[in-house]
Motif scaffolding. Structure first.
Motif, PDB file in Angstrom:
ATOM      1  N   ILE A  17       4.005   9.855   0.321  1.00 30.08           N
ATOM      2  CA  ILE A  17       4.307   8.669  -0.488  1.00 30.08           C
ATOM      3  C   ILE A  17       3.101   7.745  -0.567  1.00 30.08           C
ATOM      4  CG2 ILE A  17       5.804   6.646  -0.711  1.00 30.08           C
ATOM      5  CD1 ILE A  17       7.933   8.192   0.843  1.00 30.08           C
ATOM      6  N   TRP A  18       2.548   7.436   0.586  1.00 31.29           N
ATOM      7  CA  TRP A  18       1.389   6.546   0.649  1.00 31.29           C
ATOM      8  C   TRP A  18       0.219   7.322   1.259  1.00 31.29           C
ATOM      9  CZ3 TRP A  18       1.088   1.963  -1.684  1.00 31.29           C
ATOM     10  CH2 TRP A  18       2.262   1.245  -1.944  1.00 31.29           C
ATOM     11  N   LEU A  64      -4.806   2.576   2.665  1.00 29.71           N
ATOM     12  CA  LEU A  64      -3.820   3.086   1.722  1.00 29.71           C
ATOM     13  C   LEU A  64      -4.416   3.305   0.338  1.00 29.71           C
ATOM     14  CD1 LEU A  64      -0.668   0.865   2.471  1.00 29.71           C
ATOM     15  CD2 LEU A  64      -1.054   3.224   3.178  1.00 29.71           C
ATOM     16  N   HIS A 124       0.563   4.402  -4.192  1.00 27.68           N
ATOM     17  CA  HIS A 124       1.663   5.297  -3.852  1.00 27.68           C
ATOM     18  C   HIS A 124       1.873   6.337  -4.946  1.00 27.68           C
ATOM     19  CE1 HIS A 124       4.647   3.679  -6.682  1.00 27.68           C
ATOM     20  NE2 HIS A 124       4.295   2.462  -6.326  1.00 27.68           N
ATOM     21  N   ASN A 177       6.982  -1.475   3.502  1.00 26.88           N
ATOM     22  CA  ASN A 177       6.301  -0.807   2.399  1.00 26.88           C
ATOM     23  C   ASN A 177       7.062   0.427   1.927  1.00 26.88           C
ATOM     24  OD1 ASN A 177       4.099  -1.200   0.718  1.00 26.88           O
ATOM     25  ND2 ASN A 177       2.793   0.223   1.823  1.00 26.88           N
ATOM     26  N   PHE A 178       7.980   0.919   2.754  1.00 22.98           N
ATOM     27  CA  PHE A 178       8.776   2.090   2.393  1.00 22.98           C
ATOM     28  C   PHE A 178      10.205   1.732   1.989  1.00 22.98           C
ATOM     29  CE2 PHE A 178       5.325   3.943   4.759  1.00 22.98           C
ATOM     30  CZ  PHE A 178       5.120   5.189   4.176  1.00 22.98           C
ATOM     31  N   ASN A 180       9.942  -1.772  -1.065  1.00 19.87           N
ATOM     32  CA  ASN A 180       8.856  -1.764  -2.035  1.00 19.87           C
ATOM     33  C   ASN A 180       9.376  -2.214  -3.392  1.00 19.87           C
ATOM     34  OD1 ASN A 180       7.143  -0.231  -4.200  1.00 19.87           O
ATOM     35  ND2 ASN A 180       5.903  -0.222  -2.342  1.00 19.87           N
TER      36      ASN A 180
END
Length: 754
Positions: free
Chosen positions: A264-265, A273, A276, A315-316, A319
């Motif tokens: 994902i990232w 990072l 995504h 962030n997961f 988001n």
């Protein structure tokens, strides 16, 4: 051992019922999630709370249930024994997670696993009965070994008997067991007739396709587990990267996918990072839930997360573009709090707790301390107060820098000024190039260096910006703060004033007063000014300024303070800064108790600020679960401190806004650590050694004479290096011249009575 395995059970239902009432009612007001179903993401506890206790131990599973969301899913990596029993163990080989190498010496063997030779003690070589004298150990060596050799291997039925809301079985090596004439398919189907299996995952397409028609998919969700992109899946002979582009095929035998975080990232070569991918939205469009693995609080994260696991989880799960359907974690308390307490919070949410967030050299965990970038980041992150440790240049310009020794925060040693090194024992042992040896114009040309206090653990801060930013004069710092409406005040720290006045002819206190006055901070309507020092003589200089708050910093760890000392402090200060260890002393990184320092200081009308809070997990006791938010919460809710001094203001500022603090009853994952709560669960032979007690603060440690007069003491050539003055009578320097939560305390009491 049997008592330990069973003592949790009677109270388990009561505690889970209590947390269920609290959390479910709270979740009713949460915003809609961007998961496939619209429900909140699941927390999946890999081997239970394996970040603290040995993976797949009874303690790990039960602790996960106590400290997580009430619908936490317990994850069991199923391995088969020689007699076909299903046990929970993180790997086919047992030597890294159990004591088998000592109990079954010379019983290791060599087998091919996915075509690769592996030597070890394999589950297929031992019956369940033969494994009965084998006990679990912590398999990750950076974690505490204090709970090793206490808990026996658990069967799948043992875990199911805990009655978790969710049970997830992962079948990692079906093909290997087939080679040894053991049927994982038959074992899992047999289990499903006796226990409820909520999720069944495997990285082998063949296994899932072979069982899909034998399960009620309304009860058991089949999940295809992706390995690294370039690894070949044995059933299809395709790479997992290739299969990630064919969700239509995966949907024929699975209702979800389990993928590593990097799907994902992705990260670049420097561990930052990248944008995504679209894999979550692509999977959701195909009707597949997306679960994510590889969440560990104590493994270095992307530098973008500043070592804060809550930021990573957000962030997961929160988001702006998506939310995953579940996270697989060794520390389930952290995603539980993230999902319930921190998701959907805006920066304008009303704080739920009265806590002053004070920066430490700005946001010095993200940028070189005391630079414009560090201060801008601290403001952006929500600090209430930004700080300026005042140093003074050779030409009398006060400026902000974390140390009087330029070695500590600049590249001066590699500059043309490297020949200005001096030895001044009154300030520092060994060589130094001191701020008062260079003019401000020379200091401006120096390159800043980010602080890396945990580099020996290979934990490095924001390397792409290790030398970024510029230093500020005190005047520039005050102007920045004055023009920032979100700040409530500034903290000005002054040290080494007596030496600077007497030996260098630099009246630093007068300079600070002058700059503050010219910047308009004498105005009662201006922002609050906090003046911090370890020297009472410095604070006496500011005592009569009505708009200034004198802050006395106690440099040493203390276990107590005499009333006489506190009365003296109250004469020249309104608040006190103490160390974390002065609140919760430790031994071998375990909390061993709580002092009465905070309540004693507060009983004398003194606000208490505690330093220094960092995000790196090695800076925290095991009781805080490698989670800086758990640590902050324990000091605020457990010790009632007034403020934190932090290198990462974002973590503390976000903590103030978390919605769980507004609940009538705190959920378990937002309860403070019980100091000393883990100690009773450590066997006597493994207890950490007793530490000598910290000293008691006495009146002679506090009281000192006035600062020398500038006019009476001209500069001494060469800095006046002299012998170090003797220490105070009690040994303090003469300053001038994985928690048990509070509910778990009941469980410990029961344990000790058994």
């Amino acid at each position: 051992m049997c008592n330990l395995r069973s003592f949790f059970t009677p109270l388990l239902a009561v505690l889970l019922l209590q947390s269920l009432v609290v959390v479910v009612s709270a979740q009713g007001s949460a915003s809609t999630w961007k998961t496939l179903t619209g429900n909140h993401p699941l927390v999946i506890a890999r081997g239970g709370f394996s970040g603290l206790f040995p993976d797949s131990s009874s303690a790990a599973f039960q602790f996960a249930m106590f400290t997580s969301l009430p619908d936490v899913v317990l994850w069991c990596d199923v391995q088969l024994t020689k007699d076909g029993e299903g046990i929970c163990a993180p790997d086919l080989r047992l030597e890294n997670s159990t004591s088998i190498a000592q109990v079954k010496q010379n019983k290791d063997k060599l087998y091919l696993v996915n075509g690769i030779p592996n030597r070890g003690w394999f589950t297929v070589d031992f019956t369940l009965n033969e494994l009965s004298p084998v006990f679990l150990i912590q398999g990750i060596y950076s974690r505490s070994e204090k709970f090793d050799n206490m808990y026996p291997i658990q069967t799948v039925e043992d875990v199911a008997n805990l009655k978790p809301r969710g049970l997830w079985l992962n079948i990692q090596h079906d093909a290997f067991f087939k080679q040894h004439n053991l049927s994982m398919r038959n074992r899992v189907l047999s289990l499903s007739r006796r226990v409820v299996i909520n999720h069944l995952s495997s990285p082998e397409v063949g296994f899932l396709r072979g069982v899909v028609k034998r399960f009620n998919l309304n009860i058991t969700k089949l999940v295809f587990r992706f390995l690294e992109l370039n690894v070949i899946e044995p059933s299809t002979n395709e790479t997992y990267g290739s299969l990630s582009n064919n969700f239509t095929f995966i949907k024929t035998f699975a209702s979800g996918i389990l993928i590593p975080k990097s799907y994902i990232w992705p990260l670049d070569a420097s561990t930052y990072l990248q944008p995504h991918t679209s894999i979550v939205s692509d999977a959701h469009k195909a009707g597949l839930e997306v679960f994510v693995s590889d969440f560990y609080n104590d493994v270095p994260l992307s530098y973008n997360y500043s070592y804060d696991p809550v930021t990573e989880y957000l962030n997961f799960v929160d988001n702006v573009d998506f939310s995953v359907d579940g996270v697989l974690s060794d520390f389930p308390v952290t995603p539980s709090a993230t999902i319930e307490c921190f998701s959907g919070l805006g920066k304008n949410v009303t704080p739920q707790v009265n806590l002053l967030v004070i920066s430490k050299n700005g946001a010095s965990g993200d940028y070189p301390g005391c630079t414009d970038l560090a201060y801008q980041k601290a403001i952006l992150d929500g600090a209430d107060v930004i700080d300026c440790p005042v140093q003074i240049s050779k030409d009398g310009i006060p400026f902000c820098l974390g140390s009087i020794n330029l070695y500590d925060s600049t590249t001066v040693a590699q500059s043309s000024y490297s020949n200005r090194s001096r030895i001044i024992p009154q300030i520092k042992a060994g060589n130094g190039i001191f701020t008062f040896s260079l003019a401000w114009s020379e200091i401006q040309n120096l390159t800043p260096v980010i602080s890396n206090p945990y580099s020996k653990f290979e934990l490095i801060r924001n390397p792409n910006f290790r030398n970024s930013g510029k230093f500020l004069t005190l005047s520039d710092f005050l102007a920045l703060a004055k023009n920032t409406s979100s700040l409530s005040g500034v903290l000005i720290s002054i040290e080494n004033a007596a030496y600077l006045i007497e030996k260098e002819g630099l009246p630093v206190t007068d300079k600070v007063l002058d700059v503050l006055s010219k910047a308009g901070y004498d105005d009662p309507t201006s922002k609050k000014v906090m003046i911090e020092s370890t020297n009472s003589s410095v604070l006496m200089k500011f005592r009569d300024k009505n708009n200034y708050e004198p802050v006395y910093r106690i440099e040493e760890d203390i276990q107590d303070a005499q009333d006489a000392a506190l009365k003296d402090i109250k004469d020249f200060a309104n608040s006190v800064v103490i160390s974390k260890a002065s609140v919760f002393p430790e031994s071998s990184s375990f909390l061993i108790g709580v002092t009465n320092v905070v309540p004693k200081l507060q009983s004398h009308g003194l606000s208490v600020y505690v330093e220094t809070f960092s995000n790196e997990f090695v800076s925290q006791a095991w009781d805080f679960f490698s989670d800086s938010t758990v640590e902050i919460n324990s000091y605020v809710m457990g010790a009632n401190i007034s403020g934190v001094i932090t290198e990462f203001p974002l973590t503390s500022a976000r903590y103030k806004r978390n919605r769980c603090l507004g609940y009538n009853v705190l959920p378990h994952y937002m309860s403070p650590a019980q100091p000393g709560g883990l100690m009773p669960l450590i066997p006597p032979f493994a207890l950490p050694p007793a530490e000598p007690p910290n000293p008691v603060l006495t009146a002679p440690d506090v009281v000192e004479g006035p600062l020398p007069s500038h006019t009476a003491s001209p500069p001494v050539p060469g800095g006046g290096a002299t012998a170090v003055p003797p220490g105070a009578p009690n040994g303090l320097p003469k300053i001038g011249a994985c928690i048990f939560l509070s509910n778990l305390a009941m469980l410990i009491t029961i344990l000790l009575l058994l």
